[in-house]
Write a protein that holds these residues in place. Structure first.
Motif, PDB file in Angstrom:
ATOM      1  N   SER A  18       0.851  -1.175   0.062  1.00  0.00           N
ATOM      2  CA  SER A  18       0.183   0.070  -0.012  1.00  0.00           C
ATOM      3  C   SER A  18       0.825   1.216  -0.039  1.00  0.00           C
ATOM      4  CB  SER A  18      -0.938  -0.233   1.088  1.00  0.00           C
ATOM      5  OG  SER A  18      -0.274  -0.108   2.285  1.00  0.00           O
ATOM      6  N   GLU A  19       1.920   1.289   0.524  1.00  0.00           N
ATOM      7  CA  GLU A  19       2.964   2.661   0.646  1.00  0.00           C
ATOM      8  C   GLU A  19       3.454   2.713  -0.672  1.00  0.00           C
ATOM      9  OE1 GLU A  19       6.264   2.099   3.538  1.00  0.00           O
ATOM     10  OE2 GLU A  19       4.889   1.684   5.093  1.00  0.00           O
ATOM     11  N   ARG A  20       3.849   1.609  -1.611  1.00  0.00           N
ATOM     12  CA  ARG A  20       4.405   1.732  -2.740  1.00  0.00           C
ATOM     13  C   ARG A  20       3.242   2.174  -3.669  1.00  0.00           C
ATOM     14  NH1 ARG A  20       7.195  -3.972  -2.852  1.00  0.00           N
ATOM     15  NH2 ARG A  20       9.442  -3.302  -1.591  1.00  0.00           N
ATOM     16  N   ASN A  45       1.589  -0.178 -14.936  1.00  0.00           N
ATOM     17  CA  ASN A  45       2.336  -0.552 -13.748  1.00  0.00           C
ATOM     18  C   ASN A  45       1.627   0.011 -12.515  1.00  0.00           C
ATOM     19  OD1 ASN A  45       4.453  -1.720 -15.247  1.00  0.00           O
ATOM     20  ND2 ASN A  45       5.516   0.087 -15.102  1.00  0.00           N
ATOM     21  N   THR A  46       1.090   0.900 -12.358  1.00  0.00           N
ATOM     22  CA  THR A  46       0.185   1.645 -11.388  1.00  0.00           C
ATOM     23  C   THR A  46      -0.985   0.789 -11.287  1.00  0.00           C
ATOM     24  OG1 THR A  46       0.794   3.852 -11.952  1.00  0.00           O
ATOM     25  CG2 THR A  46      -1.088   3.911 -10.466  1.00  0.00           C
ATOM     26  N   ASP A  47      -1.924   0.186 -12.341  1.00  0.00           N
ATOM     27  CA  ASP A  47      -2.743  -0.558 -11.938  1.00  0.00           C
ATOM     28  C   ASP A  47      -2.318  -2.016 -11.438  1.00  0.00           C
ATOM     29  OD1 ASP A  47      -5.757  -1.018 -12.311  1.00  0.00           O
ATOM     30  OD2 ASP A  47      -5.388  -2.122 -14.105  1.00  0.00           O
ATOM     31  N   CYS A  48      -1.233  -2.435 -11.895  1.00  0.00           N
ATOM     32  CA  CYS A  48      -0.821  -3.790 -11.137  1.00  0.00           C
ATOM     33  C   CYS A  48      -0.454  -3.575  -9.888  1.00  0.00           C
ATOM     34  CB  CYS A  48       0.511  -4.154 -12.037  1.00  0.00           C
ATOM     35  SG  CYS A  48       0.157  -4.843 -13.659  1.00  0.00           S
ATOM     36  N   MET A  49       0.086  -2.374  -9.513  1.00  0.00           N
ATOM     37  CA  MET A  49       0.368  -2.065  -8.019  1.00  0.00           C
ATOM     38  C   MET A  49      -0.724  -1.878  -7.269  1.00  0.00           C
ATOM     39  SD  MET A  49       3.328   0.794  -8.496  1.00  0.00           S
ATOM     40  CE  MET A  49       4.438   0.524  -6.859  1.00  0.00           C
ATOM     41  N   ARG A  50      -1.981  -1.280  -7.636  1.00  0.00           N
ATOM     42  CA  ARG A  50      -3.191  -1.250  -7.037  1.00  0.00           C
ATOM     43  C   ARG A  50      -3.746  -2.731  -6.770  1.00  0.00           C
ATOM     44  NH1 ARG A  50      -8.281  -1.894  -8.707  1.00  0.00           N
ATOM     45  NH2 ARG A  50      -7.620  -1.890 -10.730  1.00  0.00           N
ATOM     46  N   LEU A  51      -3.683  -3.611  -7.723  1.00  0.00           N
ATOM     47  CA  LEU A  51      -4.244  -4.951  -7.680  1.00  0.00           C
ATOM     48  C   LEU A  51      -3.387  -5.745  -6.616  1.00  0.00           C
ATOM     49  CD1 LEU A  51      -4.962  -5.795 -11.436  1.00  0.00           C
ATOM     50  CD2 LEU A  51      -6.571  -5.158  -9.724  1.00  0.00           C
ATOM     51  N   MET A  52      -2.107  -5.627  -6.686  1.00  0.00           N
ATOM     52  CA  MET A  52      -1.134  -6.174  -5.639  1.00  0.00           C
ATOM     53  C   MET A  52      -1.596  -5.758  -4.291  1.00  0.00           C
ATOM     54  SD  MET A  52       2.836  -6.579  -5.409  1.00  0.00           S
ATOM     55  CE  MET A  52       3.026  -4.921  -4.486  1.00  0.00           C
ATOM     56  N   ALA A  53      -1.879  -4.352  -3.968  1.00  0.00           N
ATOM     57  CA  ALA A  53      -2.134  -3.777  -2.753  1.00  0.00           C
ATOM     58  C   ALA A  53      -3.402  -4.269  -2.303  1.00  0.00           C
ATOM     59  CB  ALA A  53      -2.095  -2.207  -2.663  1.00  0.00           C
ATOM     60  N   GLU A  54      -4.584  -4.468  -3.085  1.00  0.00           N
ATOM     61  CA  GLU A  54      -5.856  -4.922  -2.667  1.00  0.00           C
ATOM     62  C   GLU A  54      -5.632  -6.438  -2.607  1.00  0.00           C
ATOM     63  OE1 GLU A  54      -8.173  -4.093  -6.143  1.00  0.00           O
ATOM     64  OE2 GLU A  54      -8.430  -2.058  -5.413  1.00  0.00           O
ATOM     65  N   SER A  55      -4.926  -7.035  -3.314  1.00  0.00           N
ATOM     66  CA  SER A  55      -4.769  -8.612  -3.018  1.00  0.00           C
ATOM     67  C   SER A  55      -4.173  -8.935  -1.641  1.00  0.00           C
ATOM     68  CB  SER A  55      -3.901  -9.103  -4.108  1.00  0.00           C
ATOM     69  OG  SER A  55      -3.798 -10.641  -3.828  1.00  0.00           O
TER      70      SER A  55
END
Length: 65
Positions: A18-20, A45-55
């Motif tokens: 979430s920080e990233r 890349n931002t969308d992938c980071m959002r998905l990773m944070a949610e997951s």
């Protein structure tokens, strides 16, 4: 069986993800304010980071339950 160490590790991973993502969003806003355009690669890349944070947040909630 999930131990407290596993929960602690998942919590650290979720916090870092979430920080990233938040840092990336702030960076994109700063770029737009400076008048620069952001290409599709940055959005992906931002969308992938959002998905990773949610997951990771979902995984942590599931383990805690």
């Amino acid at each position: 069986m999930t131990t407290l160490i596993d929960i602690y590790i998942l919590q650290r991973i979720a916090d870092k993800a979430s920080e990233r993502y938040n840092r990336r969003c702030r960076r994109l806003v700063a770029l737009y304010r400076a008048g620069r355009n952001v290409d599709a690669r940055h959005w992906d890349n931002t969308d992938c980071m959002r998905l990773m944070a949610e997951s990771t947040a979902r995984d942590l909630e599931m383990v805690i339950e």
